[in-house]
Structure formats: C-alpha cells, structure tokens
Design a protein around this motif. Structure first.
Motif, PDB file in Angstrom:
ATOM      1  N   SER A   1     -20.379  -8.638 -31.781  1.00 53.08           N
ATOM      2  CA  SER A   1     -19.678  -8.640 -30.494  1.00 53.08           C
ATOM      3  C   SER A   1     -18.641  -9.750 -30.451  1.00 53.08           C
ATOM      4  O   SER A   1     -18.702 -10.714 -31.214  1.00 53.08           O
ATOM      5  N   LEU A   2     -17.694  -9.588 -29.565  1.00 51.69           N
ATOM      6  CA  LEU A   2     -16.672 -10.601 -29.320  1.00 51.69           C
ATOM      7  C   LEU A   2     -16.602 -10.819 -27.818  1.00 51.69           C
ATOM      8  O   LEU A   2     -16.117  -9.958 -27.081  1.00 51.69           O
ATOM      9  N   GLN A   3     -17.136 -11.937 -27.373  1.00 56.55           N
ATOM     10  CA  GLN A   3     -17.089 -12.291 -25.963  1.00 56.55           C
ATOM     11  C   GLN A   3     -15.762 -12.997 -25.700  1.00 56.55           C
ATOM     12  O   GLN A   3     -15.462 -14.012 -26.331  1.00 56.55           O
ATOM     13  N   MET A   4     -15.002 -12.455 -24.766  1.00 52.75           N
ATOM     14  CA  MET A   4     -13.672 -12.999 -24.482  1.00 52.75           C
ATOM     15  C   MET A   4     -13.636 -13.486 -23.041  1.00 52.75           C
ATOM     16  O   MET A   4     -13.803 -12.693 -22.112  1.00 52.75           O
ATOM     17  N   ASN A   5     -13.445 -14.786 -22.874  1.00 51.40           N
ATOM     18  CA  ASN A   5     -13.380 -15.390 -21.547  1.00 51.40           C
ATOM     19  C   ASN A   5     -11.993 -15.968 -21.299  1.00 51.40           C
ATOM     20  O   ASN A   5     -11.210 -16.146 -22.227  1.00 51.40           O
ATOM     21  N   SER A   6     -11.726 -16.254 -20.051  1.00 50.76           N
ATOM     22  CA  SER A   6     -10.431 -16.856 -19.666  1.00 50.76           C
ATOM     23  C   SER A   6      -9.266 -16.102 -20.288  1.00 50.76           C
ATOM     24  O   SER A   6      -8.362 -16.698 -20.881  1.00 50.76           O
ATOM     25  N   LEU A   7      -9.299 -14.807 -20.148  1.00 51.10           N
ATOM     26  CA  LEU A   7      -8.286 -13.973 -20.783  1.00 51.10           C
ATOM     27  C   LEU A   7      -6.901 -14.227 -20.204  1.00 51.10           C
ATOM     28  O   LEU A   7      -6.755 -14.518 -19.003  1.00 51.10           O
ATOM     29  N   LYS A   8      -5.908 -14.124 -21.071  1.00 51.45           N
ATOM     30  CA  LYS A   8      -4.515 -14.347 -20.702  1.00 51.45           C
ATOM     31  C   LYS A   8      -3.718 -13.072 -20.979  1.00 51.45           C
ATOM     32  O   LYS A   8      -4.109 -12.276 -21.838  1.00 51.45           O
ATOM     33  N   PRO A   9      -2.603 -12.898 -20.310  1.00 47.00           N
ATOM     34  CA  PRO A   9      -1.773 -11.719 -20.590  1.00 47.00           C
ATOM     35  C   PRO A   9      -1.397 -11.606 -22.057  1.00 47.00           C
ATOM     36  O   PRO A   9      -1.292 -10.486 -22.588  1.00 47.00           O
ATOM     37  N   GLU A  10      -1.239 -12.729 -22.726  1.00 48.40           N
ATOM     38  CA  GLU A  10      -0.876 -12.682 -24.152  1.00 48.40           C
ATOM     39  C   GLU A  10      -2.025 -12.239 -25.043  1.00 48.40           C
ATOM     40  O   GLU A  10      -1.841 -12.056 -26.248  1.00 48.40           O
ATOM     41  N   ASP A  11      -3.207 -12.057 -24.483  1.00 51.14           N
ATOM     42  CA  ASP A  11      -4.324 -11.490 -25.245  1.00 51.14           C
ATOM     43  C   ASP A  11      -4.262  -9.966 -25.284  1.00 51.14           C
ATOM     44  O   ASP A  11      -5.047  -9.319 -25.984  1.00 51.14           O
ATOM     45  N   THR A  12      -3.338  -9.393 -24.540  1.00 53.05           N
ATOM     46  CA  THR A  12      -3.185  -7.934 -24.522  1.00 53.05           C
ATOM     47  C   THR A  12      -2.842  -7.417 -25.909  1.00 53.05           C
ATOM     48  O   THR A  12      -1.884  -7.875 -26.535  1.00 53.05           O
ATOM     49  N   ALA A  13      -3.643  -6.483 -26.389  1.00 52.24           N
ATOM     50  CA  ALA A  13      -3.461  -5.947 -27.739  1.00 52.24           C
ATOM     51  C   ALA A  13      -4.505  -4.868 -27.991  1.00 52.24           C
ATOM     52  O   ALA A  13      -5.450  -4.703 -27.203  1.00 52.24           O
ATOM     53  N   ILE A  14      -4.332  -4.181 -29.098  1.00 47.05           N
ATOM     54  CA  ILE A  14      -5.407  -3.338 -29.620  1.00 47.05           C
ATOM     55  C   ILE A  14      -6.244  -4.227 -30.529  1.00 47.05           C
ATOM     56  O   ILE A  14      -5.701  -4.889 -31.430  1.00 47.05           O
ATOM     57  N   TYR A  15      -7.534  -4.251 -30.299  1.00 46.86           N
ATOM     58  CA  TYR A  15      -8.443  -5.082 -31.072  1.00 46.86           C
ATOM     59  C   TYR A  15      -9.185  -4.217 -32.098  1.00 46.86           C
ATOM     60  O   TYR A  15      -9.738  -3.178 -31.755  1.00 46.86           O
ATOM     61  N   TYR A  16      -9.158  -4.698 -33.337  1.00 49.25           N
ATOM     62  CA  TYR A  16      -9.769  -3.970 -34.440  1.00 49.25           C
ATOM     63  C   TYR A  16     -10.904  -4.787 -35.053  1.00 49.25           C
ATOM     64  O   TYR A  16     -10.802  -6.009 -35.190  1.00 49.25           O
ATOM     65  N   CYS A  17     -11.927  -4.081 -35.461  1.00 47.25           N
ATOM     66  CA  CYS A  17     -13.044  -4.690 -36.178  1.00 47.25           C
ATOM     67  C   CYS A  17     -12.885  -4.382 -37.665  1.00 47.25           C
ATOM     68  O   CYS A  17     -12.512  -3.267 -38.044  1.00 47.25           O
ATOM     69  N   ASN A  18     -13.156  -5.371 -38.485  1.00 48.10           N
ATOM     70  CA  ASN A  18     -13.103  -5.224 -39.935  1.00 48.10           C
ATOM     71  C   ASN A  18     -14.394  -5.782 -40.523  1.00 48.10           C
ATOM     72  O   ASN A  18     -14.850  -6.841 -40.094  1.00 48.10           O
ATOM     73  N   ALA A  19     -14.952  -5.085 -41.498  1.00 51.78           N
ATOM     74  CA  ALA A  19     -16.195  -5.570 -42.076  1.00 51.78           C
ATOM     75  C   ALA A  19     -16.290  -5.242 -43.555  1.00 51.78           C
ATOM     76  O   ALA A  19     -15.814  -4.187 -44.000  1.00 51.78           O
TER      77      ALA A  19
END
Length: 121
Positions: free
Chosen positions: A81-99
C-alpha cells in the motif's frame, strides 16, 4: 501469468489523504515478491519514481513525497500500500505499481495498469 492491480485512486482536495493498494496475483503460486515500487506520471511529464519497499522492509522515498507518503507491505499476502497524506495538486498523476516477482522459479519485472489520483486546489 502474473498480474499487478492497483486500486484506491480518486479525486481528493488538497490537504487530503488517499491510500493506494497494489496486489499481485497469478494462476499459480507466487514464490516471493521482492522489491515493490510506486511510480507516477503526470500529464505531459515523464514517469517518475515515488517510493520503494524491499523484501526486508527497507523503504525509500522521493524527496517530493518524503514525510507525506508511506509505503508498506499490506495485510493481504503479496500486496503493498501507499498511504498518501497532505496531498498537493502537484501529486496529480497516474500512479503505477512495479514489482520484481518470483513466479515459477523465475524473477520477472511487472507493472500494473495504473490508478488515477487527482488533487484539486
């Protein structure tokens, strides 16, 4: 074949929080999930690394998210998991998982299809 599936994206106001999940599955038994990373790609920009967790729990973060995001192994097997707090407009994106996953005695590099995160100002 191994599949990585991300979930948890959505629309949130600046200052809010979201938790992304990445789950690995396969028709057979996954022997081991090694390094798992989260990446993101904003419109018109290159994909960038966000965070990584190793098989022994070591974590690293991009400077832009350090102190705000937390990567961890999920309660479900083969999930992160990725817990994201205090989000900012610049965090806007498509987030991808890689393993890097060991499956049928071979280690392979796998990507999920991505989940959209939109942070409004």
């Amino acid at each position: 074949q191994v599949q990585l599936v991300e979930s948890g994206g959505g629309l949130v106001q600046a200052g809010g929080s979201l938790t992304l999940s990445c789950a690995a599955s396969a028709s057979g038994i996954i022997s081991r999930v090694n390094v798992v990373g989260w990446y993101r790609q904003a419109p018109g920009k290159q994909r960038e690394w966000v965070a990584t967790i190793t098989s022994d729990g070591g974590r690293n973060y991009a400077d832009s998210v350090k102190g705000r995001f937390t990567i961890s192994r999920g309660n479900a097997k083969n999930s992160v998991s990725l817990q994201m707090n205090s989000l900012k407009p610049e965090d806007t994106a498509i987030y991808y998982c890689n393993a890097q996953i060991v499956y049928l005695a071979r280690e392979g590099d796998y990507w999920g299809q991505g989940t959209q995160v939109t942070v409004s100002s």
